[in-house]
Design a protein around this motif. Structure first.
Motif, PDB file in Angstrom:
ATOM      1  N   SER A  11      61.921  -9.562 -39.360  1.00 60.68           N
ATOM      2  CA  SER A  11      61.847  -9.965 -37.960  1.00 60.68           C
ATOM      3  C   SER A  11      63.234  -9.962 -37.341  1.00 60.68           C
ATOM      4  N   ALA A  12      63.311  -9.527 -36.074  1.00 58.39           N
ATOM      5  CA  ALA A  12      64.574  -9.595 -35.336  1.00 58.39           C
ATOM      6  C   ALA A  12      64.865 -11.055 -35.001  1.00 58.39           C
ATOM      7  N   LEU A  13      66.131 -11.440 -34.969  1.00 58.10           N
ATOM      8  CA  LEU A  13      66.527 -12.828 -34.746  1.00 58.10           C
ATOM      9  C   LEU A  13      66.720 -13.074 -33.255  1.00 58.10           C
ATOM     10  N   HIS A  14      65.793 -13.823 -32.659  1.00 58.40           N
ATOM     11  CA  HIS A  14      65.858 -14.214 -31.243  1.00 58.40           C
ATOM     12  C   HIS A  14      65.940 -13.009 -30.301  1.00 58.40           C
ATOM     13  N   THR A  15      65.400 -11.878 -30.703  1.00 59.24           N
ATOM     14  CA  THR A  15      65.414 -10.689 -29.852  1.00 59.24           C
ATOM     15  C   THR A  15      64.328  -9.744 -30.341  1.00 59.24           C
ATOM     16  N   THR A  16      64.346  -8.497 -29.867  1.00 57.77           N
ATOM     17  CA  THR A  16      63.442  -7.472 -30.364  1.00 57.77           C
ATOM     18  C   THR A  16      64.258  -6.225 -30.674  1.00 57.77           C
ATOM     19  N   TYR A  17      63.665  -5.329 -31.412  1.00 57.24           N
ATOM     20  CA  TYR A  17      64.336  -4.070 -31.731  1.00 57.24           C
ATOM     21  C   TYR A  17      64.259  -3.083 -30.571  1.00 57.24           C
ATOM     22  N   ALA A  18      63.618  -3.502 -29.480  1.00 60.83           N
ATOM     23  CA  ALA A  18      63.574  -2.687 -28.267  1.00 60.83           C
ATOM     24  C   ALA A  18      64.585  -3.149 -27.234  1.00 60.83           C
ATOM     25  N   ALA A  19      65.244  -4.269 -27.480  1.00 64.12           N
ATOM     26  CA  ALA A  19      66.193  -4.823 -26.507  1.00 64.12           C
ATOM     27  C   ALA A  19      67.550  -4.122 -26.555  1.00 64.12           C
ATOM     28  N   GLY A  20      67.835  -3.428 -27.626  1.00 63.82           N
ATOM     29  CA  GLY A  20      69.117  -2.735 -27.763  1.00 63.82           C
ATOM     30  C   GLY A  20      69.095  -1.815 -28.967  1.00 63.82           C
ATOM     31  N   PHE A  21      70.201  -1.128 -29.190  1.00 63.38           N
ATOM     32  CA  PHE A  21      70.283  -0.182 -30.302  1.00 63.38           C
ATOM     33  C   PHE A  21      70.575  -0.915 -31.611  1.00 63.38           C
ATOM     34  N   HIS A  22      69.920  -0.443 -32.672  1.00 57.09           N
ATOM     35  CA  HIS A  22      70.138  -0.948 -34.026  1.00 57.09           C
ATOM     36  C   HIS A  22      70.264   0.238 -34.967  1.00 57.09           C
ATOM     37  N   THR A  23      70.978   0.038 -36.048  1.00 54.02           N
ATOM     38  CA  THR A  23      71.123   1.083 -37.064  1.00 54.02           C
ATOM     39  C   THR A  23      70.141   0.818 -38.190  1.00 54.02           C
ATOM     40  N   PHE A  24      69.253   1.782 -38.405  1.00 54.80           N
ATOM     41  CA  PHE A  24      68.253   1.685 -39.464  1.00 54.80           C
ATOM     42  C   PHE A  24      68.685   2.626 -40.590  1.00 54.80           C
ATOM     43  N   GLY A  25      68.892   2.056 -41.779  1.00 54.01           N
ATOM     44  CA  GLY A  25      69.502   2.836 -42.849  1.00 54.01           C
ATOM     45  C   GLY A  25      68.697   2.877 -44.128  1.00 54.01           C
ATOM     46  N   LEU A  26      69.054   3.866 -44.954  1.00 56.68           N
ATOM     47  CA  LEU A  26      68.464   4.053 -46.279  1.00 56.68           C
ATOM     48  C   LEU A  26      69.574   4.404 -47.254  1.00 56.68           C
ATOM     49  N   GLU A  27      69.567   3.745 -48.411  1.00 52.50           N
ATOM     50  CA  GLU A  27      70.417   4.161 -49.534  1.00 52.50           C
ATOM     51  C   GLU A  27      69.493   4.415 -50.718  1.00 52.50           C
ATOM     52  N   TRP A  28      69.665   5.574 -51.314  1.00 52.46           N
ATOM     53  CA  TRP A  28      68.683   6.056 -52.295  1.00 52.46           C
ATOM     54  C   TRP A  28      69.419   6.725 -53.453  1.00 52.46           C
ATOM     55  N   SER A  29      69.125   6.282 -54.648  1.00 53.77           N
ATOM     56  CA  SER A  29      69.711   6.899 -55.845  1.00 53.77           C
ATOM     57  C   SER A  29      68.630   7.009 -56.906  1.00 53.77           C
ATOM     58  N   GLN A  30      69.007   7.552 -58.059  1.00 53.93           N
ATOM     59  CA  GLN A  30      68.054   7.672 -59.144  1.00 53.93           C
ATOM     60  C   GLN A  30      67.735   6.332 -59.795  1.00 53.93           C
ATOM     61  N   LYS A  31      68.529   5.277 -59.491  1.00 49.56           N
ATOM     62  CA  LYS A  31      68.328   3.946 -60.073  1.00 49.56           C
ATOM     63  C   LYS A  31      67.664   2.961 -59.114  1.00 49.56           C
ATOM     64  N   TYR A  32      67.801   3.171 -57.827  1.00 43.74           N
ATOM     65  CA  TYR A  32      67.282   2.214 -56.854  1.00 43.74           C
ATOM     66  C   TYR A  32      67.106   2.901 -55.502  1.00 43.74           C
ATOM     67  N   LEU A  33      66.412   2.193 -54.602  1.00 43.40           N
ATOM     68  CA  LEU A  33      66.256   2.632 -53.220  1.00 43.40           C
ATOM     69  C   LEU A  33      66.139   1.379 -52.366  1.00 43.40           C
ATOM     70  N   PHE A  34      66.877   1.340 -51.269  1.00 46.03           N
ATOM     71  CA  PHE A  34      66.712   0.208 -50.358  1.00 46.03           C
ATOM     72  C   PHE A  34      66.944   0.646 -48.913  1.00 46.03           C
ATOM     73  N   THR A  35      66.290  -0.060 -47.999  1.00 48.99           N
ATOM     74  CA  THR A  35      66.487   0.154 -46.569  1.00 48.99           C
ATOM     75  C   THR A  35      67.203  -1.062 -45.998  1.00 48.99           C
TER      76      THR A  35
END
Length: 476
Positions: A332-356
């Motif tokens: 959940s966004a903290l006291h706002t929305t993801y439409a109120a401004g720009f946010h960076t959505f990321g992914l890190e992915w390797s052979q051992k793990y993956l996280f967003t």
């Protein structure tokens, strides 16, 4: 009968001492009394004093001054005043100061030792955590800010009417009305289809005009049929979906997309990845990585609106056995929305793990540690619903992260509606039912309710970055 003479005996009168400032009253009464006090005095013998006062005889001698005059004065007041005395500071006994217990020092020593031990353990854990983190080298694959439009050697606009298998209600187009970069950023916008196409017999055939980016007729042909008993219509909404399949994909690495999500009921923005080749079979056997999905509805929506970002992995032997629910997390966004401004959505992915993550690698959304085979993680049934045996489709690899061990490309799109359950039935005034053959038409007929909420019906992207892991381990 004899008579005796009465003799009058005169008793000497002793003068009663006067209270300072008290009028000379022959009875010694309070001149301000209303008479009650005198009556009480006669009953108690308190000489006209306070009937509730302690008799002077009950007071200890120490409460009077040493001088007889002072004593008489205090005694005459019949205990009306309280006398106190101070005990000199030096007279108070302090046995604990004379005889210190040698064990008392441990009351201080033990907590101090505990603090230092705790700090040492915490420092070791931090050091060990940093030391154990796998560090990768990354090579830049794509740095896109859209100032020069869409490079066709990298980006492809998808033109389809099939709803990408989710029963979505939009037609994705190749026109600038729905996908454009005129403002220096990428804008994928949803617009209404021409109403007349839903009110008369009409056919959209993208195969015939050669613009369809799919080879499946279901993805390229849509029909409005107004014959009795048939309610099929062409997609009532136009939108866009683009991908990097022509020129940018990674097998392990990092992806970051800076974007602002839309506002409007039943809008469905998504930033996700699909495999370049269906190495292990059709979806979801070869995997899917959803970096972020959301809903354009307001925050009060029971499933969450544009204040909720969701990340997930799709994987399994067939659509009926998709293990996505084991790898699905919302933030959940903290006291706002993801439409109120720009946010960076990321992914890190390797052979051992993956996280967003969102905005920072420290604010992780989904984390998957590839420490067990994905087939074992799925705990799939032995047989399918039709009675056929389910075989481990990834058994020929020795990698724990299969099917997430092949190159994937990036997709950006804005869907509308759908019949796959992303919008739950009978929730928040949803105007269609997923299982209804009239779902698309019911949605369109309710446009007077949902269209006014489309105050920001677009997914806006300012930057896309992709890095390939290039430290020699990407071929594992």
């Amino acid at each position: 009968m004899s008579s005796a003479a009465s003799t009058a005996v005169t008793t000497p009168q002793v003068a009663t001492p006067q209270r300072p400032g008290t009028p000379n009253d022959s009875l010694g009464r309070n001149p301000f009394s209303d008479g009650v006090e005198s009556q009480a005095s006669n009953r108690t013998g308190n000489g006209g004093g306070n009937p509730f006062a302690s008799p002077s005889g009950s007071r200890p001698p120490s409460s009077f001054d040493s001088s007889s005059a002072s004593a008489a004065r205090y005694e005459d007041r019949s205990g009306r005043y309280f006398h106190s005395r101070r005990v000199p500071k030096g007279d108070i006994e302090k046995p604990w100061a004379k005889h210190a217990d040698p064990k008392e020092k441990w009351v201080t020593i033990i907590p101090v030792i505990g603090i230092f031990v705790g700090l040492a353990i915490s420092g070791f854990l931090v050091w060990d955590g940093i030391r154990s983190v796998i560090k990768h080298n990354y090579c830049l694959v794509l740095a896109e800010d859209f100032r020069n439009g869409l490079d066709k050697s990298i980006w492809q606009k998808e033109v389809q009417v099939g709803g990408f298998g989710n029963g979505e209600f939009e037609q994705t187009t190749g026109g600038n009305d729905n996908v454009n970069t005129d403002g220096g950023s990428l804008v994928i916008k949803a617009t209404l289809q021409d109403d007349s196409l839903m009110q008369q017999a009409y056919t959209i055939d993208l195969l015939k005009d050669g613009t369809c980016t799919s080879t499946s007729p279901a993805d390229c042909i849509a029909v409005t049929n107004i014959t009795a008993g048939n309610s099929s219509i062409v997609p009532p909404v136009l939108s866009g979906r683009i991908n990097t399949k022509p020129g940018a994909h990674i097998k392990y690495g990092r992806v970051e997309i800076t974007a602002k999500l839309p506002v409007g009921d039943w809008l469905w923005p998504a930033i996700w990845m699909m495999p370049v080749a269906d190495t292990y079979g059709p979806w979801p056997a070869s995997g899917e990585i959803d970096i972020v999905e959301s809903r354009g509805n307001d925050h009060w929506h029971p499933q969450g609106g544009n204040n909720i970002a969701s990340s997930a992995l799709h994987w399994g032997p067939n659509p009926a056995n998709d293990g996505w629910w084991r790898t699905n997390v919302k933030r959940s966004a903290l006291h706002t929305t993801y439409a109120a401004g720009f946010h960076t959505f990321g992914l890190e992915w390797s052979q051992k793990y993956l996280f967003t993550y969102i905005d920072s690698r420290l604010l992780q959304v989904l984390y998957v540690n590839f420490d067990t085979p994905m087939w074992d993680r799925g705990n799939f049934p032995v047989v399918n619903s039709n009675g056929t045996r389910l075989e481990n489709i990834w058994r020929n690899t020795t990698r724990l992260n299969t099917p997430f061990d092949e190159p994937f490309y990036l997709i950006l799109n804005l869907a509308v509606g759908g019949t796959n359950g992303w919008f739950e039935d009978n929730v928040a005034g949803k105007p269609w039912l997923d299982g209804s053959p009239n779902a698309k038409k019911d949605f369109w007929q309710a446009k007077n309710k949902w269209f006014p909420t489309w105050s920001q019906p677009q997914l806006e992207v300012s930057k896309v970055m992709m890095w390939q892991q290039c430290d020699g381990n990407e071929d594992l």
